[in-house]
Write a protein that holds these residues in place. Structure first.
Motif, PDB file in Angstrom:
ATOM      1  N   THR A 192      -5.888   8.235  13.519  1.00  0.00           N
ATOM      2  CA  THR A 192      -6.097   8.075  14.955  1.00  0.00           C
ATOM      3  C   THR A 192      -5.520   9.293  15.669  1.00  0.00           C
ATOM      4  OG1 THR A 192      -3.974   7.000  15.389  1.00  0.00           O
ATOM      5  CG2 THR A 192      -5.798   5.575  14.663  1.00  0.00           C
ATOM      6  N   LYS A 193      -5.786   9.394  16.949  1.00  0.00           N
ATOM      7  CA  LYS A 193      -5.220  10.516  17.716  1.00  0.00           C
ATOM      8  C   LYS A 193      -3.693  10.437  17.745  1.00  0.00           C
ATOM      9  CE  LYS A 193      -5.646   8.293  22.254  1.00  0.00           C
ATOM     10  NZ  LYS A 193      -6.220   8.411  23.624  1.00  0.00           N
ATOM     11  N   ASN A 194      -3.149   9.242  17.546  1.00  0.00           N
ATOM     12  CA  ASN A 194      -1.690   9.070  17.580  1.00  0.00           C
ATOM     13  C   ASN A 194      -1.003   9.536  16.307  1.00  0.00           C
ATOM     14  OD1 ASN A 194      -1.712   7.921  20.183  1.00  0.00           O
ATOM     15  ND2 ASN A 194      -2.182   5.898  19.348  1.00  0.00           N
ATOM     16  N   ASN A 195      -1.664   9.373  15.154  1.00  0.00           N
ATOM     17  CA  ASN A 195      -0.991   9.782  13.909  1.00  0.00           C
ATOM     18  C   ASN A 195      -1.491  11.118  13.365  1.00  0.00           C
ATOM     19  OD1 ASN A 195      -3.433   9.276  12.598  1.00  0.00           O
ATOM     20  ND2 ASN A 195      -2.683   7.536  11.422  1.00  0.00           N
ATOM     21  N   SER A 197      -1.334  14.198  14.497  1.00  0.00           N
ATOM     22  CA  SER A 197      -0.386  15.314  14.583  1.00  0.00           C
ATOM     23  C   SER A 197       0.676  15.247  13.484  1.00  0.00           C
ATOM     24  CB  SER A 197       0.299  15.331  15.956  1.00  0.00           C
ATOM     25  OG  SER A 197       1.038  14.142  16.162  1.00  0.00           O
ATOM     26  N   LYS A 198       0.944  14.039  12.991  1.00  0.00           N
ATOM     27  CA  LYS A 198       1.972  13.866  11.957  1.00  0.00           C
ATOM     28  C   LYS A 198       1.439  14.129  10.552  1.00  0.00           C
ATOM     29  CE  LYS A 198       4.292  10.298  14.716  1.00  0.00           C
ATOM     30  NZ  LYS A 198       4.673   8.863  14.768  1.00  0.00           N
ATOM     31  N   LEU A 223     -12.289  12.834  15.789  1.00  0.00           N
ATOM     32  CA  LEU A 223     -11.472  12.295  16.891  1.00  0.00           C
ATOM     33  C   LEU A 223     -12.205  12.400  18.222  1.00  0.00           C
ATOM     34  CD1 LEU A 223      -7.942  13.586  15.828  1.00  0.00           C
ATOM     35  CD2 LEU A 223      -8.730  11.211  15.862  1.00  0.00           C
ATOM     36  N   GLU A 227     -12.911   9.143  20.803  1.00  0.00           N
ATOM     37  CA  GLU A 227     -12.776   9.116  22.261  1.00  0.00           C
ATOM     38  C   GLU A 227     -14.001   8.500  22.931  1.00  0.00           C
ATOM     39  OE1 GLU A 227     -12.004  13.088  23.509  1.00  0.00           O
ATOM     40  OE2 GLU A 227      -9.968  13.137  22.672  1.00  0.00           O
TER      41      GLU A 227
END
Length: 246
Positions: A192-195, A197-198, A223, A227
């Protein structure tokens, strides 16, 4: 209204990216049979396919990456060859398919599609003919001649048709792994856009030449679909989900 599914057959899947012009004919035949099964089991369906450049297009594009205009005819010839192999395989298993050149139906500026001649694409779909796009070079109105990745183009198509009120069911990116694979060999089930970057730095880097950004770029494009609330999957089997991008 029929649902729309878009599928990219990745260059690493349909060719050997470590060799020049080496198509994986058995893999392509199996994919054609999977696509036939999808078509037969879903009568209320429109299907759009794109083929990656793989070991046909990427090595040539690498040679001319600093002078794409000089390499234009050589690169286009290479990507059309692998595309036609896929089209022929689809036809051989009973799927009506037609090769389409993205630069003939779309216009880009600063890397963004701003125009699409969708009438021709729709006319094929309504005749139950599957458009099969290939990796391409385009004349970007701001950047000049540029490489058009099918990851980017397929996402652009999906968003365009969604905005035209088509029901885009999903976009599938088929490659050599069961999904997005980490450096330790595990499959990442959901991104997801939340994970993102990690986990983006732990992606496994595939072998062979790739001038369009690899897996990281593919997920970034997926991604964009998230959206727009369009489901996408990265997999090595068109009938299995693999990694979901949501």
């Amino acid at each position: 209204m029929k649902k729309l599914i878009l599928i990219k057959l990745g260059g690493s899947l349909i060719t050997d990216k470590t060799k020049i012009n080496m198509a994986k004919l058995d893999v392509i035949e199996n994919l054609a049979k999977q696509i036939k099964k999808i078509v037969e089991n879903n009568k209320n369906l429109f299907l759009i396919i794109a083929t990656g450049a793989g070991g046909f297009g990427h090595p040539v594009a690498k040679i001319y990456e600093h002078n794409l205009e000089e390499g234009l005819s050589f690169i286009k010839d290479a990507v059309k060859k692998i595309n036609q192999i896929v089209v022929n395989s689809l036809i051989n298993v009973g799927v009506s398919a037609f090769s389409v050149e993205p630069s003939k139906v779309s216009e880009y500026k600063n890397g963004k599609m701003f125009s699409l001649s969708d009438g021709f694409i729709v006319s094929l779909l309504e005749k139950n003919i599957v458009p099969v796009f290939h990796a391409d070079l385009i004349k970007d109105q701001a950047k000049g001649i540029s490489i058009l990745s099918m990851d980017r183009f397929l996402v652009d198509l999906a968003i365009f048709f969604k905005n035209k009120n088509y029901e885009v069911e999903k976009v599938i990116f088929a490659g050599t792994t069961a999904g997005v694979v980490s450096r330790v060999g595990t499959t990442i089930k959901k991104i997801t856009k939340n994970n993102f970057s990690k986990i983006r730095e732990v992606f496994y880097k595939g072998k062979g030449i790739d001038v369009t950004g690899g897996m990281k770029y593919k997920v970034e494009q997926c991604l964009r679909l998230a959206e727009e609330e369009i489901d996408s999957y990265i997999t090595n089997d068109l009938l299995k989900k693999g990694t979901q991008i949501k």
